[in-house]
Design a protein around this motif. Sequence first.
Motif, PDB file in Angstrom:
ATOM      1  N   ALA A  75       0.834  -1.204   0.000  1.00 28.64           N
ATOM      2  CA  ALA A  75       0.000   0.000   0.000  1.00 28.64           C
ATOM      3  C   ALA A  75       0.868   1.253   0.000  1.00 28.64           C
ATOM      4  O   ALA A  75       0.481   2.291  -0.543  1.00 28.64           O
ATOM      5  CB  ALA A  75      -0.920  -0.001   1.218  1.00 28.64           C
ATOM      6  N   PHE A  76       2.054   1.147   0.570  1.00 25.91           N
ATOM      7  CA  PHE A  76       2.947   2.300   0.663  1.00 25.91           C
ATOM      8  C   PHE A  76       3.612   2.646  -0.664  1.00 25.91           C
ATOM      9  O   PHE A  76       4.297   3.657  -0.766  1.00 25.91           O
ATOM     10  CB  PHE A  76       3.979   2.081   1.769  1.00 25.91           C
ATOM     11  N   SER A 107       2.439  -4.797   2.735  1.00 25.94           N
ATOM     12  CA  SER A 107       1.932  -3.569   3.369  1.00 25.94           C
ATOM     13  C   SER A 107       2.207  -3.592   4.867  1.00 25.94           C
ATOM     14  O   SER A 107       2.620  -2.578   5.445  1.00 25.94           O
ATOM     15  CB  SER A 107       0.430  -3.420   3.110  1.00 25.94           C
ATOM     16  N   ALA A 108       1.986  -4.741   5.507  1.00 23.69           N
ATOM     17  CA  ALA A 108       2.219  -4.865   6.950  1.00 23.69           C
ATOM     18  C   ALA A 108       3.690  -4.652   7.283  1.00 23.69           C
ATOM     19  O   ALA A 108       4.035  -3.907   8.213  1.00 23.69           O
ATOM     20  CB  ALA A 108       1.747  -6.230   7.447  1.00 23.69           C
ATOM     21  N   MET A 109       4.573  -5.267   6.510  1.00 21.00           N
ATOM     22  CA  MET A 109       6.009  -5.140   6.769  1.00 21.00           C
ATOM     23  C   MET A 109       6.476  -3.700   6.526  1.00 21.00           C
ATOM     24  O   MET A 109       7.255  -3.162   7.314  1.00 21.00           O
ATOM     25  CB  MET A 109       6.790  -6.108   5.880  1.00 21.00           C
ATOM     26  N   ASP A 110       5.985  -3.086   5.455  1.00 25.45           N
ATOM     27  CA  ASP A 110       6.361  -1.693   5.186  1.00 25.45           C
ATOM     28  C   ASP A 110       5.825  -0.753   6.268  1.00 25.45           C
ATOM     29  O   ASP A 110       6.502   0.201   6.658  1.00 25.45           O
ATOM     30  CB  ASP A 110       5.865  -1.245   3.809  1.00 25.45           C
ATOM     31  N   ALA A 111       4.628  -1.023   6.753  1.00 29.70           N
ATOM     32  CA  ALA A 111       4.063  -0.193   7.824  1.00 29.70           C
ATOM     33  C   ALA A 111       4.934  -0.283   9.075  1.00 29.70           C
ATOM     34  O   ALA A 111       5.219   0.731   9.719  1.00 29.70           O
ATOM     35  CB  ALA A 111       2.632  -0.633   8.131  1.00 29.70           C
ATOM     36  N   ARG A 112       5.366  -1.483   9.420  1.00 29.55           N
ATOM     37  CA  ARG A 112       6.235  -1.647  10.597  1.00 29.55           C
ATOM     38  C   ARG A 112       7.564  -0.913  10.394  1.00 29.55           C
ATOM     39  O   ARG A 112       8.041  -0.253  11.305  1.00 29.55           O
ATOM     40  CB  ARG A 112       6.486  -3.137  10.886  1.00 29.55           C
ATOM     41  N   LYS A 113       8.140  -1.008   9.192  1.00 25.37           N
ATOM     42  CA  LYS A 113       9.407  -0.312   8.909  1.00 25.37           C
ATOM     43  C   LYS A 113       9.254   1.192   9.080  1.00 25.37           C
ATOM     44  O   LYS A 113      10.211   1.878   9.420  1.00 25.37           O
ATOM     45  CB  LYS A 113       9.876  -0.611   7.484  1.00 25.37           C
ATOM     46  N   ARG A 114       8.053   1.698   8.848  1.00 26.01           N
ATOM     47  CA  ARG A 114       7.790   3.132   8.959  1.00 26.01           C
ATOM     48  C   ARG A 114       7.336   3.523  10.367  1.00 26.01           C
ATOM     49  O   ARG A 114       7.003   4.673  10.609  1.00 26.01           O
ATOM     50  CB  ARG A 114       6.735   3.547   7.937  1.00 26.01           C
ATOM     51  N   GLY A 115       7.286   2.543  11.269  1.00 23.43           N
ATOM     52  CA  GLY A 115       6.985   2.843  12.664  1.00 23.43           C
ATOM     53  C   GLY A 115       5.526   2.740  13.075  1.00 23.43           C
ATOM     54  O   GLY A 115       5.176   3.096  14.198  1.00 23.43           O
ATOM     55  N   GLU A 139       7.154 -14.435  10.283  1.00 26.83           N
ATOM     56  CA  GLU A 139       8.074 -13.348   9.913  1.00 26.83           C
ATOM     57  C   GLU A 139       7.428 -11.997  10.220  1.00 26.83           C
ATOM     58  O   GLU A 139       8.069 -11.098  10.752  1.00 26.83           O
ATOM     59  CB  GLU A 139       8.418 -13.453   8.429  1.00 26.83           C
ATOM     60  N   MET A 140       6.150 -11.867   9.889  1.00 26.59           N
ATOM     61  CA  MET A 140       5.443 -10.621  10.188  1.00 26.59           C
ATOM     62  C   MET A 140       5.368 -10.396  11.701  1.00 26.59           C
ATOM     63  O   MET A 140       5.598  -9.290  12.184  1.00 26.59           O
ATOM     64  CB  MET A 140       4.036 -10.640   9.576  1.00 26.59           C
ATOM     65  N   GLN A 141       5.054 -11.458  12.441  1.00 25.32           N
ATOM     66  CA  GLN A 141       4.949 -11.343  13.899  1.00 25.32           C
ATOM     67  C   GLN A 141       6.288 -10.948  14.513  1.00 25.32           C
ATOM     68  O   GLN A 141       6.327 -10.164  15.465  1.00 25.32           O
ATOM     69  CB  GLN A 141       4.436 -12.653  14.491  1.00 25.32           C
ATOM     70  N   GLU A 142       7.394 -11.460  13.968  1.00 25.74           N
ATOM     71  CA  GLU A 142       8.720 -11.114  14.482  1.00 25.74           C
ATOM     72  C   GLU A 142       9.019  -9.625  14.337  1.00 25.74           C
ATOM     73  O   GLU A 142       9.775  -9.067  15.130  1.00 25.74           O
ATOM     74  CB  GLU A 142       9.799 -11.936  13.766  1.00 25.74           C
ATOM     75  N   THR A 143       8.428  -8.986  13.339  1.00 26.00           N
ATOM     76  CA  THR A 143       8.653  -7.551  13.149  1.00 26.00           C
ATOM     77  C   THR A 143       7.710  -6.712  14.004  1.00 26.00           C
ATOM     78  O   THR A 143       7.801  -5.488  13.994  1.00 26.00           O
ATOM     79  CB  THR A 143       8.484  -7.129  11.676  1.00 26.00           C
ATOM     80  N   GLY A 144       6.788  -7.380  14.720  1.00 29.82           N
ATOM     81  CA  GLY A 144       5.881  -6.656  15.587  1.00 29.82           C
ATOM     82  C   GLY A 144       4.454  -6.565  15.093  1.00 29.82           C
ATOM     83  O   GLY A 144       3.625  -5.896  15.728  1.00 29.82           O
ATOM     84  N   VAL A 145       4.130  -7.221  13.983  1.00 31.19           N
ATOM     85  CA  VAL A 145       2.747  -7.242  13.508  1.00 31.19           C
ATOM     86  C   VAL A 145       1.932  -8.091  14.473  1.00 31.19           C
ATOM     87  O   VAL A 145       2.285  -9.231  14.765  1.00 31.19           O
ATOM     88  CB  VAL A 145       2.653  -7.812  12.067  1.00 31.19           C
ATOM     89  N   GLU A 146       0.874  -7.506  14.989  1.00 32.36           N
ATOM     90  CA  GLU A 146      -0.031  -8.221  15.896  1.00 32.36           C
ATOM     91  C   GLU A 146      -1.070  -8.956  15.058  1.00 32.36           C
ATOM     92  O   GLU A 146      -1.721  -8.363  14.213  1.00 32.36           O
ATOM     93  CB  GLU A 146      -0.724  -7.235  16.835  1.00 32.36           C
TER      94      GLU A 146
END
Length: 150
Positions: A75-76, A107-115, A139-146
């Motif tokens: 999405a970003f 989109s989820a991974m990019d959102a996490r990278k952007r804070g 992998e998504m959960q490891e980056t902080g995606v709930e």
Amino acid sequence: MEILLVIDMQQKYMDSYESDLLERVNMRIQEAVAADIPVVYVRNVGKIENEDKYVLAEGLDVVSEYVFAKRWPSAFSSEEFAQFIERLKVDTINMVGVDGRCCVARSAMDARKRGYAVRLYLDSVAAINDNFYLKELPEMQETGVETIAD
């Protein structure tokens, strides 16, 4: 501020997913409306000459004029979307839509990278290839995606 981000819920893709996916996504949209959470839609538009073939799904609850076009999985990749949520001062993005393995995951991974904080509503996300999708979830959960399972 939080938003509900509806990713690629488009007529062109609906035959590839469970018949009740649209109903589950609409339920999340109505929950967001009831909680006064803005609903934002991002749709994949492919090549410029095919853009009119990438319409939102028939029966999708479109409750806002916040509809953005993207040409790449995340999405970003839509500068208009990225600027819009920045102007809104969004800090949390709730995500639903398709494809869980590609556009939703990117989109989820990019959102996490952007804070941004990210919540992925698993009952309202679908993937064509569940094997790849299930490998991407940790992998998504490891980056902080709930991930929300209910």
